[in-house]
Design a protein around this motif. Structure first.
Motif, PDB file in Angstrom:
ATOM      1  N   ASP A 111       0.866  -1.234  -0.065  1.00 18.78           N
ATOM      2  CA  ASP A 111      -0.080   0.146   0.118  1.00 18.78           C
ATOM      3  C   ASP A 111       0.909   1.077   0.040  1.00 18.78           C
ATOM      4  OD1 ASP A 111      -1.388   2.460   1.313  1.00 18.78           O
ATOM      5  OD2 ASP A 111      -3.059   0.957   1.251  1.00 18.78           O
ATOM      6  N   HIS A 112       0.662   2.236  -0.761  1.00 17.73           N
ATOM      7  CA  HIS A 112       1.529   3.347  -1.153  1.00 17.73           C
ATOM      8  C   HIS A 112       1.291   4.043   0.162  1.00 17.73           C
ATOM      9  CE1 HIS A 112      -2.540   5.282  -1.919  1.00 17.73           C
ATOM     10  NE2 HIS A 112      -1.751   6.564  -1.608  1.00 17.73           N
ATOM     11  N   ARG A 113       0.054   4.061   1.158  1.00 10.46           N
ATOM     12  CA  ARG A 113       0.048   5.064   2.329  1.00 10.46           C
ATOM     13  C   ARG A 113       1.213   4.189   3.314  1.00 10.46           C
ATOM     14  NH1 ARG A 113      -6.284   4.169   2.588  1.00 10.46           N
ATOM     15  NH2 ARG A 113      -5.443   2.477   1.768  1.00 10.46           N
ATOM     16  N   ALA A 114       1.346   3.068   3.192  1.00 12.64           N
ATOM     17  CA  ALA A 114       2.321   2.123   4.332  1.00 12.64           C
ATOM     18  C   ALA A 114       3.621   2.502   3.899  1.00 12.64           C
ATOM     19  CB  ALA A 114       1.885   0.737   4.353  1.00 12.64           C
ATOM     20  N   LEU A 115       3.845   2.675   2.382  1.00 14.87           N
ATOM     21  CA  LEU A 115       5.353   2.809   2.040  1.00 14.87           C
ATOM     22  C   LEU A 115       5.740   4.231   2.551  1.00 14.87           C
ATOM     23  CD1 LEU A 115       7.927   2.468   0.406  1.00 14.87           C
ATOM     24  CD2 LEU A 115       6.592   3.385  -1.651  1.00 14.87           C
ATOM     25  N   SER A 116       4.800   5.179   2.448  1.00  8.13           N
ATOM     26  CA  SER A 116       4.972   6.729   2.851  1.00  8.13           C
ATOM     27  C   SER A 116       5.236   6.737   4.379  1.00  8.13           C
ATOM     28  CB  SER A 116       4.008   7.536   2.296  1.00  8.13           C
ATOM     29  OG  SER A 116       4.016   8.891   2.847  1.00  8.13           O
ATOM     30  N   HIS A 117       4.387   5.879   5.041  1.00  9.88           N
ATOM     31  CA  HIS A 117       4.665   6.031   6.322  1.00  9.88           C
ATOM     32  C   HIS A 117       5.816   5.407   7.021  1.00  9.88           C
ATOM     33  CE1 HIS A 117       3.792   5.590  10.719  1.00  9.88           C
ATOM     34  NE2 HIS A 117       3.732   4.316  10.732  1.00  9.88           N
ATOM     35  N   VAL A 118       6.224   4.446   6.446  1.00  8.72           N
ATOM     36  CA  VAL A 118       7.791   3.872   6.631  1.00  8.72           C
ATOM     37  C   VAL A 118       8.870   4.636   6.204  1.00  8.72           C
ATOM     38  CG1 VAL A 118       9.490   1.816   5.910  1.00  8.72           C
ATOM     39  CG2 VAL A 118       7.052   1.482   6.198  1.00  8.72           C
ATOM     40  N   VAL A 119       8.837   5.238   5.195  1.00  6.50           N
ATOM     41  CA  VAL A 119       9.928   6.310   4.731  1.00  6.50           C
ATOM     42  C   VAL A 119       9.876   7.358   5.615  1.00  6.50           C
ATOM     43  CG1 VAL A 119      10.549   7.927   3.183  1.00  6.50           C
ATOM     44  CG2 VAL A 119       9.909   5.911   2.270  1.00  6.50           C
ATOM     45  N   ASP A 120       8.747   8.028   6.156  1.00  7.65           N
ATOM     46  CA  ASP A 120       8.577   9.159   7.149  1.00  7.65           C
ATOM     47  C   ASP A 120       9.292   8.585   8.380  1.00  7.65           C
ATOM     48  OD1 ASP A 120       7.743  10.842   5.376  1.00  7.65           O
ATOM     49  OD2 ASP A 120       5.452  10.465   6.217  1.00  7.65           O
ATOM     50  N   VAL A 121       9.002   7.406   8.782  1.00 12.70           N
ATOM     51  CA  VAL A 121       9.325   6.894  10.185  1.00 12.70           C
ATOM     52  C   VAL A 121      10.855   6.345  10.176  1.00 12.70           C
ATOM     53  CG1 VAL A 121       9.277   4.956  11.858  1.00 12.70           C
ATOM     54  CG2 VAL A 121       7.238   6.026  11.018  1.00 12.70           C
ATOM     55  N   LEU A 122      11.402   6.060   9.098  1.00 21.65           N
ATOM     56  CA  LEU A 122      12.935   5.735   8.952  1.00 21.65           C
ATOM     57  C   LEU A 122      13.582   6.865   8.722  1.00 21.65           C
ATOM     58  CD1 LEU A 122      12.801   2.620   6.336  1.00 21.65           C
ATOM     59  CD2 LEU A 122      13.051   2.718   8.973  1.00 21.65           C
ATOM     60  N   ASP A 123      13.228   7.773   8.109  1.00 19.96           N
ATOM     61  CA  ASP A 123      13.956   9.196   8.208  1.00 19.96           C
ATOM     62  C   ASP A 123      13.864   9.828   9.392  1.00 19.96           C
ATOM     63  OD1 ASP A 123      15.251  11.325   6.628  1.00 19.96           O
ATOM     64  OD2 ASP A 123      13.359  12.334   6.839  1.00 19.96           O
ATOM     65  N   MET A 124      12.885   9.910  10.248  1.00 13.89           N
ATOM     66  CA  MET A 124      12.944  10.468  11.539  1.00 13.89           C
ATOM     67  C   MET A 124      13.651   9.576  12.356  1.00 13.89           C
ATOM     68  SD  MET A 124       9.765  10.756  14.157  1.00 13.89           S
ATOM     69  CE  MET A 124       9.650   9.013  14.306  1.00 13.89           C
ATOM     70  N   TRP A 125      13.818   8.309  12.362  1.00 13.66           N
ATOM     71  CA  TRP A 125      14.621   7.769  13.511  1.00 13.66           C
ATOM     72  C   TRP A 125      16.009   7.828  13.103  1.00 13.66           C
ATOM     73  CZ3 TRP A 125      14.354   6.086  18.073  1.00 13.66           C
ATOM     74  CH2 TRP A 125      12.902   6.161  18.633  1.00 13.66           C
ATOM     75  N   SER A 126      16.460   7.927  11.795  1.00 17.39           N
ATOM     76  CA  SER A 126      17.687   8.298  11.353  1.00 17.39           C
ATOM     77  C   SER A 126      18.428   9.414  11.839  1.00 17.39           C
ATOM     78  CB  SER A 126      17.856   8.067   9.977  1.00 17.39           C
ATOM     79  OG  SER A 126      17.100   9.051   9.347  1.00 17.39           O
ATOM     80  N   PHE A 127      17.455  10.361  11.951  1.00 13.63           N
ATOM     81  CA  PHE A 127      17.839  11.806  12.630  1.00 13.63           C
ATOM     82  C   PHE A 127      17.929  11.657  13.824  1.00 13.63           C
ATOM     83  CE2 PHE A 127      17.037  13.696   8.514  1.00 13.63           C
ATOM     84  CZ  PHE A 127      17.936  14.642   8.512  1.00 13.63           C
ATOM     85  N   ILE A 128      17.106  10.933  14.679  1.00 18.05           N
ATOM     86  CA  ILE A 128      17.067  10.871  16.059  1.00 18.05           C
ATOM     87  C   ILE A 128      18.377  10.248  16.630  1.00 18.05           C
ATOM     88  CG2 ILE A 128      15.930   9.705  18.237  1.00 18.05           C
ATOM     89  CD1 ILE A 128      13.203  10.221  16.807  1.00 18.05           C
ATOM     90  N   GLU A 129      18.579   8.952  16.002  1.00 16.89           N
ATOM     91  CA  GLU A 129      19.706   8.271  16.483  1.00 16.89           C
ATOM     92  C   GLU A 129      21.055   9.009  16.174  1.00 16.89           C
ATOM     93  OE1 GLU A 129      20.122   4.331  15.137  1.00 16.89           O
ATOM     94  OE2 GLU A 129      18.140   3.561  15.610  1.00 16.89           O
TER      95      GLU A 129
END
Length: 229
Positions: A111-129
Motif C-alpha cells: 500500500d502506498h500509504r504504508a510505504l509513505s509512513h515507513v519512509v517518514d518513520v525511517l527518516d525520522m529515526w535516522s535523525f534521532i539516532e
C-alpha cells in the motif's frame, strides 16, 4: 441437450468492427463475426481470471527456449524449474504456477500509504539516532532525565510483526535489499508492540523540524520533544 443461450443486441463502432475483422482474417478457420466475438469474450474473461497465469505466444516460446538452455547447461539448482513451466504450458495447466510458486504469484501489493509512513518513520529515526550520538555526555544525561528509558541511547524499535507486518516488510526490503537507511541494516526490525499511533504523532512533530535540518542535527530539546510522545 444444447445449452440455452440468450440473444442480445450489441452495437459496435466502425473501428471496433474493423479490428474484429482483422482478427478474423488471422484465424485459420475464418469464424463468423458472431463466433469471433464469442471467442474474444472468452479470451477476455480468462485473462481477467486471477486464478490463472497467462502467457502470450511469444512468452510461451521463450519459456521453452529457456527450458532448452537449462538442459544444455545442465542447471539443476535454479529457483525455477523450467521443466515444470514447460509441462504446465504444454498441458494448459495455467492454474498450477499459483499453487506451486506462491512466492511469485500472489496478489499482495504494498500500500502506498504504508510505504509513505515507513519512509517518514525511517527518516525520522535516522535523525534521532544521529542527533543523539552528537550530544555531549551532559546532554545525554539530561535527555534521559527528561524522557526516561526512551531517552537513554534511543534506537529505532522497528514495527510490530503481528499488527504491522506490511510496514515491517517494506522497511526490511528497503534497508536490507535496497541499501537505504544503512544505519538500520542487520537489525531485527520487530518492535513486538504496535507503533503506528506513536510514530504518527512523532512524525507530525518532526516534519517542521525536518525542514530546518540542513547541515545540522536534532538538538536536545527537539529530541526530548520527539521521544516524549
Amino acid at each position: 441437450m444444447v445449452p440455452k443461450s440468450e440473444r442480445f443486441e450489441l452495437r459496435l463502432d466502425e473501428e471496433q468492427l474493423s479490428r474484429i475483422g482483422d482478427w478474423i482474417e488471422k484465424q485459420e478457420d475464418r469464424p463468423s463475426k458472431a463466433e469471433a466475438i464469442r471467442r474474444l469474450v472468452e479470451v477476455g474473461l480468462s485473462i481477467g481470471d486471477s486464478r490463472y497465469v497467462h502467457f502470450s505466444d511469444g512468452e510461451k516460446l521463450l519459456m521453452f527456449m529457456m527450458r532448452d538452455v537449462y538442459r544444455a547447461l545442465k542447471i539443476k539448482d535454479g529457483d525455477i524449474n523450467p521443466e515444470f513451466v514447460a509441462n504446465m504450458i504444454a498441458g494448459g495447466h495455467y492454474w498450477a504456477p499459483k499453487w506451486e510458486m506462491t512466492g511469485i504469484y500472489h496478489n499482495h501489493v504494498d500500500d502506498h500509504r504504508a510505504l509513505s509512513h515507513v519512509v517518514d518513520v525511517l527518516d525520522m529515526w535516522s535523525f534521532i539516532e544521529s542527533g543523539y550520538q552528537r550530544l555531549s555526555a551532559l546532554d545525554k544525561d539530561a535527555l534521559a532525565a527528561q524522557v526516561g528509558p526512551w531517552g537513554k541511547d534511543p534506537k529505532f524499535p522497528g514495527f510490530d510483526g503481528n499488527n504491522e507486518s506490511e510496514e515491517m516488510g517494506i522497511a526490511g526490503f528497503m534497508i536490507n535489499k535496497m541499501d537505504r537507511f544503512n544505519s538500520f541494516k542487520g537489525r531485527e526490525l520487530n518492535s513486538h508492540t504496535p507503533t503506528y499511533a506513536r510514530y504518527r504523532r512523532m512524525v507530525e512533530l518532526f516534519e517542521p523540524m525536518r525542514e530546518k535540518l540542513i547541515g545540522t542535527e536534532l538538538n536536545l530539546n527537539q529530541l526530548a520533544t520527539l521521544l516524549s510522545v
